[in-house]
Design an enzyme around this catalytic site. Sequence first.
Site, PDB file in Angstrom:
ATOM      1  N   ASP A 154      20.956  25.533  37.804  1.00  0.00           N
ATOM      2  CA  ASP A 154      21.277  26.938  37.531  1.00  0.00           C
ATOM      3  C   ASP A 154      19.942  27.651  37.340  1.00  0.00           C
ATOM      4  N   ASN A 155      19.880  28.925  37.748  1.00  0.00           N
ATOM      5  CA  ASN A 155      18.639  29.669  37.477  1.00  0.00           C
ATOM      6  C   ASN A 155      18.753  30.480  36.198  1.00  0.00           C
ATOM      7  N   ASN A 214      22.666  34.281  34.760  1.00  0.00           N
ATOM      8  CA  ASN A 214      23.850  34.807  34.059  1.00  0.00           C
ATOM      9  C   ASN A 214      24.435  33.781  33.095  1.00  0.00           C
ATOM     10  N   PHE A 263      29.164  26.781  42.456  1.00  0.00           N
ATOM     11  CA  PHE A 263      29.588  27.966  41.700  1.00  0.00           C
ATOM     12  C   PHE A 263      28.553  29.086  41.781  1.00  0.00           C
ATOM     13  N   SER A 285      37.729  33.142  46.133  1.00  0.00           N
ATOM     14  CA  SER A 285      38.408  34.087  45.248  1.00  0.00           C
ATOM     15  C   SER A 285      39.633  34.684  45.925  1.00  0.00           C
ATOM     16  N   TYR A 288      30.872  42.032  47.334  1.00  0.00           N
ATOM     17  CA  TYR A 288      31.140  40.730  46.707  1.00  0.00           C
ATOM     18  C   TYR A 288      32.254  40.000  47.461  1.00  0.00           C
ATOM     19  N   LYS A 293      32.374  36.320  49.848  1.00  0.00           N
ATOM     20  CA  LYS A 293      33.280  35.157  49.782  1.00  0.00           C
ATOM     21  C   LYS A 293      33.903  34.888  51.155  1.00  0.00           C
ATOM     22  N   TYR A 312      40.266  31.137  43.581  1.00  0.00           N
ATOM     23  CA  TYR A 312      40.744  31.330  42.217  1.00  0.00           C
ATOM     24  C   TYR A 312      41.424  32.688  42.100  1.00  0.00           C
ATOM     25  N   ASN A 337      42.858  34.779  38.553  1.00  0.00           N
ATOM     26  CA  ASN A 337      42.075  35.368  37.450  1.00  0.00           C
ATOM     27  C   ASN A 337      41.811  34.336  36.350  1.00  0.00           C
ATOM     28  N   VAL A 370      43.236  50.824  29.132  1.00  0.00           N
ATOM     29  CA  VAL A 370      44.257  50.295  30.049  1.00  0.00           C
ATOM     30  C   VAL A 370      44.218  51.168  31.299  1.00  0.00           C
ATOM     31  N   PHE A 371      43.807  50.534  32.403  1.00  0.00           N
ATOM     32  CA  PHE A 371      43.577  51.305  33.629  1.00  0.00           C
ATOM     33  C   PHE A 371      44.876  51.515  34.419  1.00  0.00           C
TER      34      PHE A 371
HETATM   35  P1  NAD Z   1      29.060  32.910  36.063  1.00  0.00           P
HETATM   36  O1  NAD Z   1      28.171  34.063  36.353  1.00  0.00           O
HETATM   37  O2  NAD Z   1      29.419  32.633  34.666  1.00  0.00           O
HETATM   38  O3  NAD Z   1      28.453  31.574  36.695  1.00  0.00           O
HETATM   39  C1  NAD Z   1      27.630  31.582  37.839  1.00  0.00           C
HETATM   40  C2  NAD Z   1      26.366  30.820  37.482  1.00  0.00           C
HETATM   41  O4  NAD Z   1      25.533  30.767  38.637  1.00  0.00           O
HETATM   42  C3  NAD Z   1      25.545  31.488  36.374  1.00  0.00           C
HETATM   43  O5  NAD Z   1      25.239  30.520  35.399  1.00  0.00           O
HETATM   44  C4  NAD Z   1      24.273  31.988  37.078  1.00  0.00           C
HETATM   45  O6  NAD Z   1      23.155  31.926  36.230  1.00  0.00           O
HETATM   46  C5  NAD Z   1      24.193  31.035  38.254  1.00  0.00           C
HETATM   47  N1  NAD Z   1      23.519  31.550  39.452  1.00  0.00           N
HETATM   48  C6  NAD Z   1      23.751  32.706  40.132  1.00  0.00           C
HETATM   49  N2  NAD Z   1      22.953  32.761  41.202  1.00  0.00           N
HETATM   50  C7  NAD Z   1      22.214  31.620  41.229  1.00  0.00           C
HETATM   51  C8  NAD Z   1      21.235  31.104  42.093  1.00  0.00           C
HETATM   52  N3  NAD Z   1      20.803  31.762  43.161  1.00  0.00           N
HETATM   53  N4  NAD Z   1      20.703  29.902  41.805  1.00  0.00           N
HETATM   54  C9  NAD Z   1      21.079  29.197  40.715  1.00  0.00           C
HETATM   55  N5  NAD Z   1      22.025  29.642  39.848  1.00  0.00           N
HETATM   56  C10 NAD Z   1      22.573  30.845  40.115  1.00  0.00           C
HETATM   57  O7  NAD Z   1      30.370  33.119  36.955  1.00  0.00           O
HETATM   58  P2  NAD Z   1      31.748  32.320  36.927  1.00  0.00           P
HETATM   59  O8  NAD Z   1      32.797  33.251  36.456  1.00  0.00           O
HETATM   60  O9  NAD Z   1      31.597  31.007  36.292  1.00  0.00           O
HETATM   61  O10 NAD Z   1      31.974  32.150  38.491  1.00  0.00           O
HETATM   62  C11 NAD Z   1      31.606  30.969  39.172  1.00  0.00           C
HETATM   63  C12 NAD Z   1      31.972  31.102  40.640  1.00  0.00           C
HETATM   64  O11 NAD Z   1      33.370  31.364  40.749  1.00  0.00           O
HETATM   65  C13 NAD Z   1      31.270  32.245  41.363  1.00  0.00           C
HETATM   66  O12 NAD Z   1      30.960  31.812  42.660  1.00  0.00           O
HETATM   67  C14 NAD Z   1      32.312  33.331  41.401  1.00  0.00           C
HETATM   68  O13 NAD Z   1      32.135  34.208  42.480  1.00  0.00           O
HETATM   69  C15 NAD Z   1      33.583  32.511  41.551  1.00  0.00           C
HETATM   70  N6  NAD Z   1      34.797  33.209  41.074  1.00  0.00           N
HETATM   71  C16 NAD Z   1      34.826  33.674  39.790  1.00  0.00           C
HETATM   72  C17 NAD Z   1      35.963  34.340  39.335  1.00  0.00           C
HETATM   73  C18 NAD Z   1      36.034  34.910  37.946  1.00  0.00           C
HETATM   74  O14 NAD Z   1      36.877  35.788  37.697  1.00  0.00           O
HETATM   75  N7  NAD Z   1      35.219  34.465  37.000  1.00  0.00           N
HETATM   76  C19 NAD Z   1      37.064  34.491  40.197  1.00  0.00           C
HETATM   77  C20 NAD Z   1      36.991  33.986  41.488  1.00  0.00           C
HETATM   78  C21 NAD Z   1      35.835  33.335  41.925  1.00  0.00           C
HETATM   79  C1  WQD Z   2      42.747  42.634  35.568  1.00  0.00           C
HETATM   80  C2  WQD Z   2      43.728  43.766  35.276  1.00  0.00           C
HETATM   81  C3  WQD Z   2      42.773  45.933  35.651  1.00  0.00           C
HETATM   82  C4  WQD Z   2      39.767  45.671  32.491  1.00  0.00           C
HETATM   83  C5  WQD Z   2      38.373  40.546  39.217  1.00  0.00           C
HETATM   84  C6  WQD Z   2      37.673  40.575  40.543  1.00  0.00           C
HETATM   85  C7  WQD Z   2      38.173  39.460  41.424  1.00  0.00           C
HETATM   86  C8  WQD Z   2      38.073  38.122  40.714  1.00  0.00           C
HETATM   87  C9  WQD Z   2      38.705  38.167  39.358  1.00  0.00           C
HETATM   88  C10 WQD Z   2      35.972  37.108  41.257  1.00  0.00           C
HETATM   89  C11 WQD Z   2      43.671  44.889  36.301  1.00  0.00           C
HETATM   90  C12 WQD Z   2      43.099  45.751  34.180  1.00  0.00           C
HETATM   91  C13 WQD Z   2      40.815  45.405  33.360  1.00  0.00           C
HETATM   92  C14 WQD Z   2      39.949  46.672  31.494  1.00  0.00           C
HETATM   93  C15 WQD Z   2      42.186  47.038  32.284  1.00  0.00           C
HETATM   94  N1  WQD Z   2      36.710  37.761  40.473  1.00  0.00           N
HETATM   95  N2  WQD Z   2      41.996  46.075  33.267  1.00  0.00           N
HETATM   96  N3  WQD Z   2      41.164  47.299  31.421  1.00  0.00           N
HETATM   97  O1  WQD Z   2      40.135  43.148  38.908  1.00  0.00           O
HETATM   98  O2  WQD Z   2      42.031  41.456  38.985  1.00  0.00           O
HETATM   99  O3  WQD Z   2      39.759  40.725  39.428  1.00  0.00           O
HETATM  100  O4  WQD Z   2      38.172  39.283  38.600  1.00  0.00           O
HETATM  101  O5  WQD Z   2      36.212  36.683  42.358  1.00  0.00           O
HETATM  102  O6  WQD Z   2      37.403  39.473  42.581  1.00  0.00           O
HETATM  103  O7  WQD Z   2      37.939  41.834  41.153  1.00  0.00           O
HETATM  104  O8  WQD Z   2      40.347  41.344  37.128  1.00  0.00           O
HETATM  105  O9  WQD Z   2      40.134  41.266  34.694  1.00  0.00           O
HETATM  106  O10 WQD Z   2      38.961  43.110  35.953  1.00  0.00           O
HETATM  107  O11 WQD Z   2      41.449  43.163  35.772  1.00  0.00           O
HETATM  108  O12 WQD Z   2      43.249  47.657  32.176  1.00  0.00           O
HETATM  109  O13 WQD Z   2      39.042  46.952  30.692  1.00  0.00           O
HETATM  110  O14 WQD Z   2      43.343  44.376  34.028  1.00  0.00           O
HETATM  111  O15 WQD Z   2      43.070  47.261  36.053  1.00  0.00           O
HETATM  112  O16 WQD Z   2      44.983  45.375  36.441  1.00  0.00           O
HETATM  113  P1  WQD Z   2      40.626  41.785  38.657  1.00  0.00           P
HETATM  114  P2  WQD Z   2      40.135  42.207  35.836  1.00  0.00           P
END
Ligand code: NAD
Ligand code: WQD
Length: 344
Positions: A33-34, A37, A83, A127, A152, A156, A180, A182, A220-221
């Site tokens: 990891d770098n 985040n 990831f 995602s 973004y 993907k 994934y 949510n 609440v959006f």
């Molecule tokens: P996160 O930001 O917590 O984890 C990502 C990690 O990758 C971080 O620790 C960051 O420091 C590291 N990173 C980013 N770029 C890097 C690079 N170039 N080299 C080395 N490390 C790097 O995010 P997360 O929520 O754990 O998500 C993990 C993966 O799952 C991501 O690919 C994200 O797009 C995907 N994903 C997340 C969600 C979500 O809602 N959290 C939903 C769908 C998909």
């Molecule tokens: C969930 C619901 C909002 C915040 C995102 C990314 C998606 C994936 C998962 C990575 C919605 C509502 C939210 C707030 C609210 N990530 N909301 N008040 O948008 O479904 O998905 O995360 O791949 O790509 O877009 O997740 O948690 O932001 O929102 O009312 O402060 O909650 O409108 O209905 P979302 P979210």
Amino acid sequence: MNERVLVTGGTGYIGSHTVVELINSGCETVVVDNLSNSRIEVLDGISSITGTRPAFDKVDVCDLDRLRECCRKHQGIKAVVHFAAFKAVGESVEKPLEYYRNNLISLMNLLLVMREFEIPGLVFSSSCTVYGQPDRLPVTEESLIKPAASPYGNTKQICEEIIRDTIAASPAMKAISLRYFNPVGAHPSAVIGELPSGTPLNLVPYITQTAIGLREHLRVFGNDYDTPDGSGIRDYINVVDLARAHVKAIERLLENRCRQPYEVFNLGTGKGSSVFEIIRTFEEATGERLNWKLYPRRPGDIACVYADASLANRELGWKADTPLDETLRSAWNWEKNIRRTMKR
Ligand code: NAD
Ligand code: WQD
């Protein structure tokens, strides 16, 4: 399974929970990891849960030489869970180039070193965003991939295509993309969890930060969607359940059980919950009252999306079965624990 598995982004939210489950299943994990985040202290959390401290190299996956060095140092890696990526939808609209650069180059570097070091298996974090607002619910893996609504989301989609084409040209390699829905909640120990930098964009961390007093109220959006209570509906999946699916995917790859060299699975619960249902369940599960106010719809949001996860249930032998109240309680326990720790 006692294989060596490389986990990129392994100190991040989903990565750290997956490292725990991989260690619990007997794997030897190498985390890179770098820390763009995430925090190095996450490794302490992982060791306190599992009793094992994973090997860690601070590597930017976009740095091909450093990645090579890491694979050379940790000979015999059999699979990678990838990831590492930037993941904020809104930020990707402001900084598309940074997103394309980080998310695409990291993947391409990884595929290159996998070929060079003969690493046969890849699990990729995709995602549900690739589906946009689907025409039919629940969403199956056969649903149309809509033009991405954000850079973004586009990363993907492009990453999935790069993997598909690379696997088609590499008989020695197999890959699984996991889409994934949510991911929410935290490990039941409350020692690892989600720690957004700055103001949270996602619903559940915003809720827990409001309940603890860091935010004045939850916004609440929208309450005018075409859903039973007017608020948006999503498929909220417990992060530990999600992490376990990665172990199943790695086992499937390494035990040669894939039906195809490249496979895709939805990871969700199969059940949608509205924002108001999440608020109510959070209040009931934690005994906390949540301040919230109604706001207009958030631009780019869709009304409703939830998974058909039956393919993953059947093929991976996996199911997300943690009840929502337990998941939201775990998010709250984590929020309380991390704030206590950060005060010290
Ligand atoms: P996160 O930001 O917590 O984890 C990502 C990690 O990758 C971080 O620790 C960051 O420091 C590291 N990173 C980013 N770029 C890097 C690079 N170039 N080299 C080395 N490390 C790097 O995010 P997360 O929520 O754990 O998500 C993990 C993966 O799952 C991501 O690919 C994200 O797009 C995907 N994903 C997340 C969600 C979500 O809602 N959290 C939903 C769908 C998909
Ligand atoms: C969930 C619901 C909002 C915040 C995102 C990314 C998606 C994936 C998962 C990575 C919605 C509502 C939210 C707030 C609210 N990530 N909301 N008040 O948008 O479904 O998905 O995360 O791949 O790509 O877009 O997740 O948690 O932001 O929102 O009312 O402060 O909650 O409108 O209905 P979302 P979210």
